[in-house]
Design a protein around this motif. Structure first.
Motif, PDB file in Angstrom:
ATOM      1  N   LEU A 122       0.798  -1.538  -0.060  1.00 35.68           N
ATOM      2  CA  LEU A 122      -0.262  -0.010  -0.016  1.00 35.68           C
ATOM      3  C   LEU A 122       0.603   1.509  -0.173  1.00 35.68           C
ATOM      4  O   LEU A 122       1.559   1.402   1.044  1.00 35.68           O
ATOM      5  CB  LEU A 122      -0.806   0.131   1.341  1.00 35.68           C
ATOM      6  CG  LEU A 122      -1.975   1.180   1.384  1.00 35.68           C
ATOM      7  CD1 LEU A 122      -2.793   0.935   0.153  1.00 35.68           C
ATOM      8  CD2 LEU A 122      -2.906   0.908   2.505  1.00 35.68           C
ATOM      9  N   SER A 123       0.707   1.918  -1.003  1.00 32.08           N
ATOM     10  CA  SER A 123       1.744   3.683  -1.103  1.00 32.08           C
ATOM     11  C   SER A 123       0.757   4.881  -0.212  1.00 32.08           C
ATOM     12  O   SER A 123      -0.286   3.974   0.653  1.00 32.08           O
ATOM     13  CB  SER A 123       1.717   3.771  -2.864  1.00 32.08           C
ATOM     14  OG  SER A 123       0.312   4.394  -2.676  1.00 32.08           O
ATOM     15  N   VAL A 171      -0.313   5.736  14.823  1.00 34.37           N
ATOM     16  CA  VAL A 171      -1.423   5.090  16.013  1.00 34.37           C
ATOM     17  C   VAL A 171       0.257   4.372  16.562  1.00 34.37           C
ATOM     18  O   VAL A 171       0.633   4.230  17.445  1.00 34.37           O
ATOM     19  CB  VAL A 171      -2.137   3.480  16.209  1.00 34.37           C
ATOM     20  CG1 VAL A 171      -2.174   2.592  17.104  1.00 34.37           C
ATOM     21  CG2 VAL A 171      -3.386   3.845  15.829  1.00 34.37           C
ATOM     22  N   LEU A 172       0.719   4.082  15.923  1.00 32.00           N
ATOM     23  CA  LEU A 172       2.216   3.490  15.536  1.00 32.00           C
ATOM     24  C   LEU A 172       3.107   4.106  16.201  1.00 32.00           C
ATOM     25  O   LEU A 172       3.928   4.044  17.107  1.00 32.00           O
ATOM     26  CB  LEU A 172       2.799   3.352  14.174  1.00 32.00           C
ATOM     27  CG  LEU A 172       4.231   2.070  14.304  1.00 32.00           C
ATOM     28  CD1 LEU A 172       3.548   0.968  14.799  1.00 32.00           C
ATOM     29  CD2 LEU A 172       4.142   2.013  12.644  1.00 32.00           C
ATOM     30  N   GLN A 173       2.825   5.438  15.708  1.00 38.72           N
ATOM     31  CA  GLN A 173       3.536   7.160  16.113  1.00 38.72           C
ATOM     32  C   GLN A 173       3.502   7.146  17.842  1.00 38.72           C
ATOM     33  O   GLN A 173       4.003   7.833  18.646  1.00 38.72           O
ATOM     34  CB  GLN A 173       4.242   8.273  15.348  1.00 38.72           C
ATOM     35  CG  GLN A 173       4.184   9.474  15.871  1.00 38.72           C
ATOM     36  CD  GLN A 173       4.733  10.485  15.058  1.00 38.72           C
ATOM     37  OE1 GLN A 173       3.513  10.457  14.493  1.00 38.72           O
ATOM     38  NE2 GLN A 173       5.412  10.924  15.299  1.00 38.72           N
ATOM     39  N   ASP A 178      -0.186  -0.681  20.478  1.00 36.99           N
ATOM     40  CA  ASP A 178      -1.965  -0.384  20.359  1.00 36.99           C
ATOM     41  C   ASP A 178      -1.787  -1.006  18.570  1.00 36.99           C
ATOM     42  O   ASP A 178      -2.944  -0.807  18.117  1.00 36.99           O
ATOM     43  CB  ASP A 178      -2.174   0.569  20.888  1.00 36.99           C
ATOM     44  CG  ASP A 178      -2.476   0.770  21.999  1.00 36.99           C
ATOM     45  OD1 ASP A 178      -2.522   0.073  22.606  1.00 36.99           O
ATOM     46  OD2 ASP A 178      -2.848   1.940  22.612  1.00 36.99           O
ATOM     47  N   ILE A 179      -0.832  -1.224  17.706  1.00 43.11           N
ATOM     48  CA  ILE A 179      -0.867  -1.034  16.656  1.00 43.11           C
ATOM     49  C   ILE A 179      -1.307  -2.515  16.538  1.00 43.11           C
ATOM     50  O   ILE A 179      -2.514  -2.957  15.157  1.00 43.11           O
ATOM     51  CB  ILE A 179       0.627  -1.087  15.900  1.00 43.11           C
ATOM     52  CG1 ILE A 179       0.390  -0.895  14.390  1.00 43.11           C
ATOM     53  CG2 ILE A 179       1.536  -2.161  15.669  1.00 43.11           C
ATOM     54  CD1 ILE A 179      -0.976  -0.068  14.404  1.00 43.11           C
ATOM     55  N   VAL A 195       1.964  -2.835   4.803  1.00 46.67           N
ATOM     56  CA  VAL A 195       3.459  -1.270   4.829  1.00 46.67           C
ATOM     57  C   VAL A 195       4.235  -1.253   7.085  1.00 46.67           C
ATOM     58  O   VAL A 195       4.811  -0.818   6.745  1.00 46.67           O
ATOM     59  CB  VAL A 195       2.891   0.197   4.786  1.00 46.67           C
ATOM     60  CG1 VAL A 195       3.507   1.455   5.034  1.00 46.67           C
ATOM     61  CG2 VAL A 195       1.836   0.392   3.468  1.00 46.67           C
ATOM     62  N   LEU A 196       3.522  -1.836   7.531  1.00 46.69           N
ATOM     63  CA  LEU A 196       3.487  -1.528   8.727  1.00 46.69           C
ATOM     64  C   LEU A 196       4.662  -3.515   9.446  1.00 46.69           C
ATOM     65  O   LEU A 196       4.633  -3.511   9.579  1.00 46.69           O
ATOM     66  CB  LEU A 196       2.222  -1.248   9.802  1.00 46.69           C
ATOM     67  CG  LEU A 196       1.663  -0.072   9.140  1.00 46.69           C
ATOM     68  CD1 LEU A 196       0.410  -0.559   9.541  1.00 46.69           C
ATOM     69  CD2 LEU A 196       2.055   1.239   9.555  1.00 46.69           C
TER      70      LEU A 196
END
Length: 196
Positions: A122-123, A171-173, A178-179, A195-196
């Motif tokens: 996913l871009s 959320v990741l930041q 919690d991701i 992506v993650l």
């Protein structure tokens, strides 16, 4: 695309229908006798897919959408022997520009299943793109799959994926622990995971 893993034991109503109608043909799939079976199969597939359309990963209610034949049951690419095979079914949304309606009777180069998302990502603009380093042949297979399903053709779908990607990155930041929980319930979670 949902990394679909079918349940080991298909819908009991489907097994009962097959036992009662051993000579069932493609035309029987849309018959009144199969209608209640189709509803039960759709509900099971929706559960198997985590409430998402198998192709675009948009949220999908158990009673909406369609029972999709991954390999078509009819047409030039027809696999009529798989018409009543649970492992050839998926739950798909009904949208003229995307997914099962767009695919029609085509054969997908990349089908939903374990590992189906390994060749694309996913871009940041919400489109799905081939990953770097693929051979030209692999790039063509990715491109044909995305085109057949219209996964980059609907601007609303692309925009929704982009919004969810931004949410996932936030959320990741802000709360990286919690991701995992976020990804378990988010739409487009299989694409987000690329992506993650």
């Amino acid at each position: 695309m949902v990394e679909l893993q079918h349940r080991a034991h298909p819908t009991p109503a489907l097994a009962a229908f097959i036992a009662a109608h051993p000579g069932a043909a493609v035309a029987d799939f849309d018959s009144a006798a199969f209608a209640s079976v189709k509803r039960a199969v759709k509900a099971d597939l929706n559960h198997d897919q985590g409430g998402l359309c198998v192709y675009c990963e948009s949220p999908l209610e158990p009673t909406s959408g369609q029972v999709e034949h991954i390999k078509p049951k009819a047409g030039g690419n027809g696999h009529p022997h798989l018409c009543f095979a649970y492992t050839n079914y998926a739950h798909s949304c009904i949208h003229p520009k995307t997914c099962g309606q767009k695919k029609g009777n085509g054969l997908l180069p990349i089908e939903p299943g374990p590992g189906c998302n390994t060749q694309w990502t996913l871009s940041t603009d919400g489109t799905i793109e081939p990953i770097a380093g693929l051979s030209q042949k692999q790039q063509r297979l990715v491109g044909r799959t995305l085109d057949m399903l219209g996964l980059n053709a609907d601007s609303n779908l692309v925009d929704e994926r982009q919004r969810w990607l931004r949410s996932a990155l936030a959320v990741l930041q802000q709360a990286p622990a919690d991701i995992h929980t976020f990804l378990q319930t988010a739409p487009y979670r299989h694409m987000l995971a690329t992506v993650l």
